[in-house]
Design an enzyme around this catalytic site. Structure first.
Site, PDB file in Angstrom:
ATOM      1  CG  LEU A 173      -1.682   1.293   1.542  1.00  0.00           C
ATOM      2  CD1 LEU A 173      -2.576   1.690   0.386  1.00  0.00           C
ATOM      3  CD2 LEU A 173      -2.497   1.137   2.817  1.00  0.00           C
ATOM      4  CE1 TYR A 202      -1.212   0.335  -7.622  1.00  0.00           C
ATOM      5  CE2 TYR A 202      -2.551   1.091  -5.770  1.00  0.00           C
ATOM      6  CZ  TYR A 202      -2.419   0.761  -7.112  1.00  0.00           C
ATOM      7  OH  TYR A 202      -3.511   0.871  -7.944  1.00  0.00           O
ATOM      8  CG  HIS A 203      -1.170   6.121  -1.758  1.00  0.00           C
ATOM      9  ND1 HIS A 203      -0.654   7.213  -1.097  1.00  0.00           N
ATOM     10  CD2 HIS A 203      -2.426   6.469  -2.131  1.00  0.00           C
ATOM     11  CE1 HIS A 203      -1.553   8.180  -1.078  1.00  0.00           C
ATOM     12  NE2 HIS A 203      -2.630   7.762  -1.688  1.00  0.00           N
ATOM     13  CG  HIS A 204       4.501   7.195  -1.559  1.00  0.00           C
ATOM     14  ND1 HIS A 204       3.625   8.142  -1.094  1.00  0.00           N
ATOM     15  CD2 HIS A 204       5.302   6.882  -0.493  1.00  0.00           C
ATOM     16  CE1 HIS A 204       3.869   8.400   0.186  1.00  0.00           C
ATOM     17  NE2 HIS A 204       4.882   7.642   0.568  1.00  0.00           N
ATOM     18  CB  VAL A 261      -0.427   9.636  -5.771  1.00  0.00           C
ATOM     19  CG1 VAL A 261      -0.579  11.147  -5.628  1.00  0.00           C
ATOM     20  CG2 VAL A 261      -1.595   8.945  -5.088  1.00  0.00           C
TER      21      VAL A 261
END
Length: 271
Positions: A144, A147-149, A152
């Site tokens: 998470l 992947y999020h970094h 985005v």
């Protein structure tokens, strides 16, 4: 799809500072031509996580409390600045033109909001620095997190040149959440005792952000399907929707695993 809109340097509802008056068209064209740099940066970022973890395998974790306080303090201030400088345009847009217009049109766009929007996009590269502290402290870097970094950052810098009207909502929501989140991390780095309920609240706010993000994308998609004018290309809506849906599932799973499942396990241990 390129949008046609005017950016005013002297809006009646906001004082624009000199440093916020930038060459927005030049930056837009540069991003259109060079946005792919973030893809290469992201590949290097993910690779360095693995390399860093192997390098730290036989080493003791670093004590980085002071550095963490400074880092999180800086990101708290930056996130809050983005939030308070971009929020007025959204409020005025909703008040004058309506909520729908704030998602689909730039009727009251000003250079200060545009400046902080671009800065917000580039700040997503700075967020990669969070991972450095985790690696050096020998803490787990969950899927998470990276992947999020990555997603985005890539999304922000890819769509920045098209100036998607809904991006103002995404930036304001994200900067608000990050203000709270980085402030929390900074206080934790100062060894202050903070209730577990606060971290639960922050994760809940993050999940709420994802739900509202999905709502925005569904609303604009079906609005366009009905033939109503909306200055958001379909590909942008579809990519944003997939991102928000994946974030929702990952954050919801994280919430369940950390706050629900663990609590249940602890209760069983007491029996």
């Amino acid at each position: 799809m390129e949008l046609n809109f005017n950016i005013t340097e002297n809006p009646s509802y906001l004082q624009v500072y000199e440093f916020e008056k930038y060459d927005h068209e030049g930056v837009r064209l540069w991003l259109k031509k060079n946005w792919s740099f973030i893809v290469y940066t992201s590949v290097v970022y993910v690779s360095l996580i693995k390399i860093g973890q192997k390098w730290m395998a036989e080493r003791k974790p670093y004590e980085l409390k002071k550095q963490l306080v400074v880092w999180n303090g800086f990101l708290t201030i930056l996130s809050f600045a983005v939030f308070i400088r971009m929020l007025p345009e959204l409020i005025v847009e909703c008040a004058r033109e309506g909520f729908y217009s704030s998602l689909c049109h730039f009727e009251n766009h000003n250079v200060a909001t545009s400046f902080w929007g671009v800065l917000f996009c580039f700040s997503k590269v700075l967020d990669f620095g969070d991972t450095l502290f985790l690696v050096l402290a020998k803490k787990p870097v969950i899927f998470l997190h990276w992947y999020h970094h990555v997603t985005v950052a890539v999304y922000c810098l890819y769509v920045a040149d098209s100036s998607d009207p809904s991006s103002r909502w995404f930036a304001v929501m994200n900067s608000f959440v990050h203000t709270i989140m980085y402030a929390y991390y900074g206080l934790k780095a100062m060894n202050l005792k903070i209730s577990r309920k606060i971290s639960m609240l922050i994760t809940s706010v993050q999940i709420s952000q994802m739900i509202f993000g999905m709502y925005i994308n569904f609303l604009t998609y079906f609005t366009k399907v009905k033939g109503v004018a909306c200055d958001r290309p379909y590909w942008n809506i579809e990519v944003a929707l997939m991102m928000y849906a994946s974030y929702f599932m990952l954050f919801a799973h994280f919430f369940y695993r950390v706050y629900v499942s663990r609590s249940q396990q602890q209760k069983l241990k007491r029996i």
